[in-house]
Write a protein that holds these residues in place. Structure first.
Motif, mmCIF file in Angstrom:
data_model
loop_
_atom_site.group_PDB
_atom_site.id
_atom_site.type_symbol
_atom_site.label_atom_id
_atom_site.label_comp_id
_atom_site.label_asym_id
_atom_site.label_seq_id
_atom_site.Cartn_x
_atom_site.Cartn_y
_atom_site.Cartn_z
ATOM 1 N N ARG A 194 -5.488 61.874 -3.542
ATOM 2 C CA ARG A 194 -5.995 63.077 -4.201
ATOM 3 C C ARG A 194 -6.448 64.116 -3.168
ATOM 4 N NH1 ARG A 194 -10.957 64.717 -6.502
ATOM 5 N NH2 ARG A 194 -10.625 66.082 -8.302
ATOM 6 N N ASP A 195 -7.125 63.658 -2.092
ATOM 7 C CA ASP A 195 -7.562 64.592 -1.047
ATOM 8 C C ASP A 195 -6.367 65.249 -0.367
ATOM 9 O OD1 ASP A 195 -10.263 64.160 -1.462
ATOM 10 O OD2 ASP A 195 -10.312 62.430 -0.124
ATOM 11 N N LEU A 196 -5.335 64.444 -0.120
ATOM 12 C CA LEU A 196 -4.114 64.974 0.507
ATOM 13 C C LEU A 196 -3.471 66.033 -0.398
ATOM 14 C CD1 LEU A 196 -2.388 64.245 3.082
ATOM 15 C CD2 LEU A 196 -0.917 62.988 1.522
ATOM 16 N N VAL A 197 -3.440 65.734 -1.705
ATOM 17 C CA VAL A 197 -2.837 66.661 -2.663
ATOM 18 C C VAL A 197 -3.664 67.947 -2.755
ATOM 19 C CG1 VAL A 197 -2.281 67.012 -5.098
ATOM 20 C CG2 VAL A 197 -1.696 64.857 -4.007
ATOM 21 N N LEU A 198 -4.992 67.812 -2.784
ATOM 22 C CA LEU A 198 -5.852 69.003 -2.852
ATOM 23 C C LEU A 198 -5.632 69.903 -1.637
ATOM 24 C CD1 LEU A 198 -9.252 67.610 -4.200
ATOM 25 C CD2 LEU A 198 -7.826 69.362 -5.263
ATOM 26 N N ALA A 199 -5.543 69.294 -0.454
ATOM 27 C CA ALA A 199 -5.311 70.088 0.758
ATOM 28 C C ALA A 199 -3.958 70.800 0.675
ATOM 29 C CB ALA A 199 -5.382 69.200 1.996
ATOM 30 N N ALA A 200 -2.907 70.061 0.251
ATOM 31 C CA ALA A 200 -1.569 70.656 0.177
ATOM 32 C C ALA A 200 -1.526 71.786 -0.856
ATOM 33 C CB ALA A 200 -0.534 69.582 -0.164
ATOM 34 N N LEU A 201 -2.209 71.585 -2.007
ATOM 35 C CA LEU A 201 -2.231 72.647 -3.026
ATOM 36 C C LEU A 201 -2.951 73.881 -2.479
ATOM 37 C CD1 LEU A 201 -2.980 70.758 -6.366
ATOM 38 C CD2 LEU A 201 -0.851 71.876 -5.689
ATOM 39 N N PHE A 202 -4.009 73.654 -1.700
ATOM 40 C CA PHE A 202 -4.724 74.821 -1.167
ATOM 41 C C PHE A 202 -3.865 75.558 -0.132
ATOM 42 C CE2 PHE A 202 -8.140 77.590 -0.508
ATOM 43 C CZ PHE A 202 -8.980 77.399 -1.580
ATOM 44 N N THR A 203 -3.107 74.800 0.672
ATOM 45 C CA THR A 203 -2.183 75.452 1.607
ATOM 46 C C THR A 203 -1.213 76.337 0.824
ATOM 47 O OG1 THR A 203 -2.304 73.455 2.953
ATOM 48 C CG2 THR A 203 -0.621 75.053 3.536
ATOM 49 N N ALA A 204 -0.712 75.812 -0.295
ATOM 50 C CA ALA A 204 0.224 76.591 -1.115
ATOM 51 C C ALA A 204 -0.452 77.856 -1.656
ATOM 52 C CB ALA A 204 0.767 75.732 -2.251
ATOM 53 N N ILE A 205 -1.736 77.740 -2.050
ATOM 54 C CA ILE A 205 -2.462 78.923 -2.519
ATOM 55 C C ILE A 205 -2.567 79.956 -1.397
ATOM 56 C CG2 ILE A 205 -4.730 79.781 -3.268
ATOM 57 C CD1 ILE A 205 -5.106 77.139 -4.779
ATOM 58 N N ILE A 206 -2.866 79.490 -0.162
ATOM 59 C CA ILE A 206 -2.986 80.411 0.978
ATOM 60 C C ILE A 206 -1.649 81.120 1.226
ATOM 61 C CG2 ILE A 206 -3.497 80.588 3.449
ATOM 62 C CD1 ILE A 206 -5.186 77.952 3.029
ATOM 63 N N VAL A 207 -0.534 80.374 1.106
ATOM 64 C CA VAL A 207 0.787 80.988 1.289
ATOM 65 C C VAL A 207 1.014 82.068 0.225
ATOM 66 C CG1 VAL A 207 3.282 80.575 1.288
ATOM 67 C CG2 VAL A 207 1.758 78.929 2.376
ATOM 68 N N VAL A 208 0.648 81.761 -1.035
ATOM 69 C CA VAL A 208 0.831 82.728 -2.124
ATOM 70 C C VAL A 208 -0.031 83.971 -1.887
ATOM 71 C CG1 VAL A 208 0.452 83.133 -4.591
ATOM 72 C CG2 VAL A 208 1.564 81.034 -3.836
ATOM 73 N N LEU A 209 -1.258 83.778 -1.385
ATOM 74 C CA LEU A 209 -2.117 84.933 -1.088
ATOM 75 C C LEU A 209 -1.453 85.858 -0.061
ATOM 76 C CD1 LEU A 209 -5.727 83.396 -0.929
ATOM 77 C CD2 LEU A 209 -4.655 84.664 -2.790
ATOM 78 N N GLY A 210 -0.607 85.281 0.808
ATOM 79 C CA GLY A 210 0.114 86.088 1.791
ATOM 80 C C GLY A 210 1.247 86.890 1.185
ATOM 81 N N LEU A 211 1.677 86.511 -0.031
ATOM 82 C CA LEU A 211 2.785 87.224 -0.690
ATOM 83 C C LEU A 211 2.294 88.441 -1.472
ATOM 84 C CD1 LEU A 211 4.649 84.075 -2.106
ATOM 85 C CD2 LEU A 211 5.330 85.435 -0.138
ATOM 86 N N ILE A 212 0.961 88.478 -1.744
ATOM 87 C CA ILE A 212 0.398 89.605 -2.482
ATOM 88 C C ILE A 212 0.336 90.811 -1.540
ATOM 89 C CG2 ILE A 212 -1.642 90.427 -3.712
ATOM 90 C CD1 ILE A 212 -2.346 87.501 -4.258
ATOM 91 N N PRO A 213 0.806 91.997 -1.987
ATOM 92 C CA PRO A 213 0.786 93.156 -1.094
ATOM 93 C C PRO A 213 -0.650 93.494 -0.662
ATOM 94 C CG PRO A 213 1.963 93.639 -3.148
ATOM 95 C CD PRO A 213 1.361 92.289 -3.303
ATOM 96 N N PRO A 214 -0.831 93.911 0.628
ATOM 97 C CA PRO A 214 -2.169 94.254 1.110
ATOM 98 C C PRO A 214 -2.767 95.433 0.336
ATOM 99 C CG PRO A 214 -0.586 94.204 2.913
ATOM 100 C CD PRO A 214 0.186 94.091 1.639
ATOM 101 N N VAL A 215 -4.068 95.410 0.129
ATOM 102 C CA VAL A 215 -4.755 96.456 -0.624
ATOM 103 C C VAL A 215 -5.379 97.444 0.363
ATOM 104 C CG1 VAL A 215 -6.388 96.864 -2.494
ATOM 105 C CG2 VAL A 215 -5.418 94.576 -2.157
ATOM 106 N N PRO A 216 -4.928 98.713 0.383
ATOM 107 C CA PRO A 216 -5.607 99.684 1.234
ATOM 108 C C PRO A 216 -6.902 100.165 0.567
ATOM 109 C CG PRO A 216 -3.659 100.649 0.202
ATOM 110 C CD PRO A 216 -3.841 99.296 -0.388
ATOM 111 N N LEU A 217 -7.969 100.276 1.350
ATOM 112 C CA LEU A 217 -9.234 100.749 0.801
ATOM 113 C C LEU A 217 -9.606 102.053 1.506
ATOM 114 C CD1 LEU A 217 -11.218 97.388 0.626
ATOM 115 C CD2 LEU A 217 -10.414 98.760 -1.299
#
Lengths: 205, 187
Positions: free
Chosen positions: B4-27
């Motif tokens: 379960r810990d291994l899966v949680l880490a891998a799922l979080f890596t996938a979330i981090i990759v997806v966050l990189g696909l979101i276009p950057p927000v200029p402020l």
């Protein structure tokens, strides 16, 4: 969605063992970091372009792949030219792109599975020490690649749901639901892995 | 480490990759656009804790090394790990671990909401900003020869954005703490 930077081919670099390639890259990078001679560095940059060409990477492709890092280097070279001396700027303008292009050539000439085999073998001594299970690496990487498209789809669904209700799409509103809905799957995925005995007998702890 | 810990880490890596696909927000008030991915260190540490969070980032660095363009803007490959900003990337692993350690110490489920958010904010600022810069800046200075004090001065432009990210990450971490608490069950 995530296309590897590997380029298929059968060049000399493609045929070289992954471990040797990484070792050569390490030695070359270290040597270039220690060398301060302009003609030698210029020669190395030229050599890196030749190597890239020999595996089928044209300059245009190199530029596309390393653009953000090259722009950072150009900026820092400019800073060095102003703050230190023009020579100090020129040194990193020759040295760092050379290292970058050699590294790109290794990346392009090595397939994903060759890399993972190499890493798994490198992790074997750690497994013998009881620190980790080498085969877990491939399993974990497989899980990441399997779930990226799904999580991206989930993100888009959340975004569309906000838009449909006229709520401005803000990251801080999406992160919570996105993370909770993703991590809630962990139990069933872990059970599925254990039920198939993928990690061997004593997989629970 | 349980499956379960291994899966949680891998799922979080996938979330981090997806966050990189979101276009950057200029402020408007910041010189550099905000990329959602750079929030990952704070999020991983505060949500899945030190060990699993650091493992998620080890997986991310391995994905970069094996030639997948998983970083924001489609960056990846060994070139990124040998460039002048590689120190920040390796710093993410240590930064996530420190964020996780602090979050585990400072935050518990029985605390009032404000106290939890303050704990997550401190953890995110120390682990996600102080530690990451403490590794990234000397590396940059060493590789390029740019004087260290000038690198520090130049990095100040990123500070307002980073603090804003720590605030957003602490809000998200608190939301997850309420909805699906994982931090208290240590890896």
């Amino acid at each position: 969605m995530l296309n590897s930077l590997h380029i298929e081919g059968a060049s000399w670099l493609h045929r070289m063992g992954t471990g040797w390639k990484l070792f050569a890259l390490f030695v070359i990078s270290l040597a270039l970091t220690l060398i301060d001679n302009l003609p030698v560095l210029a020669g190395a940059l030229f050599a890196s372009l030749i190597v890239a060409r020999s595996i089928g990477m044209k300059e245009r492709m190199l530029w596309q792949r390393t653009k953000p890092v090259l722009l950072t280097i150009a900026f820092l070279a400019l800073v060095n030219m102003v703050l230190l001396s023009p020579r100090d700027g020129l040194v990193i303008l020759l040295r760092l792109p050379a290292i970058l292009f050699f590294a790109s050539a290794v990346t392009a000439s090595t397939s994903l599975s060759a890399f993972i085999d190499c890493l798994t073998r490198a992790a074997m001594p750690l497994e013998k020490m009881g620190l980790l299970r080498a085969a877990d690496l491939g399993l974990a990487l497989g899980l990441v690649l399997r779930f990226v498209p799904e999580i991206h789809e989930r993100y888009r669904a959340l975004r569309d749901a906000h838009q449909a209700r006229g709520i401005p799409v803000k990251l801080h509103r999406l992160l919570g639901p996105l993370i909770i809905s993703t991590l809630k799957d962990a139990d069933s995925i872990a059970d599925a892995i254990d039920a198939r005995g993928i990690r061997g007998q004593k997989s629970r702890h | 480490m349980s499956t379960r810990d291994l899966v949680l880490a891998a799922l979080f890596t996938a979330i981090i990759v997806v966050l990189g696909l979101i276009p950057p927000v200029p402020l408007a008030f910041l010189p550099v656009p905000i990329t959602a991915q750079s929030m990952g260190v704070m999020l991983a540490g505060c949500i899945i804790g030190a060990t699993r969070g650091a493992l998620a980032y080890v997986l991310l660095v391995v994905l970069v090394a094996v030639g997948l363009p998983v970083l924001s803007g489609g960056r990846g490959g060994l070139a990124v790990l040998m460039g002048p900003t590689a120190g920040y990337i390796f710093g993410w692993i240590v930064g996530t671990f420190v964020t996780g350690l602090l979050a585990q110490r400072l935050v518990s489920e029985s605390q009032p909401a404000l106290r939890q958010m303050a704990g997550f904010l401190i953890a995110g600022v120390v682990g996600g900003i102080v530690v990451v810069y403490a590794i990234g800046m000397p590396w940059l200075s060493f590789i390029t020869g740019t004087p260290f004090d000038k690198v520090v001065t130049g990095s100040v432009v990123f500070l307002p954005g980073d603090i804003l990210k720590a605030v957003i990450a602490s809000l998200a971490a608190r939301a997850v703490m309420v909805g699906y608490p994982l931090l208290p069950q240590r890896a």
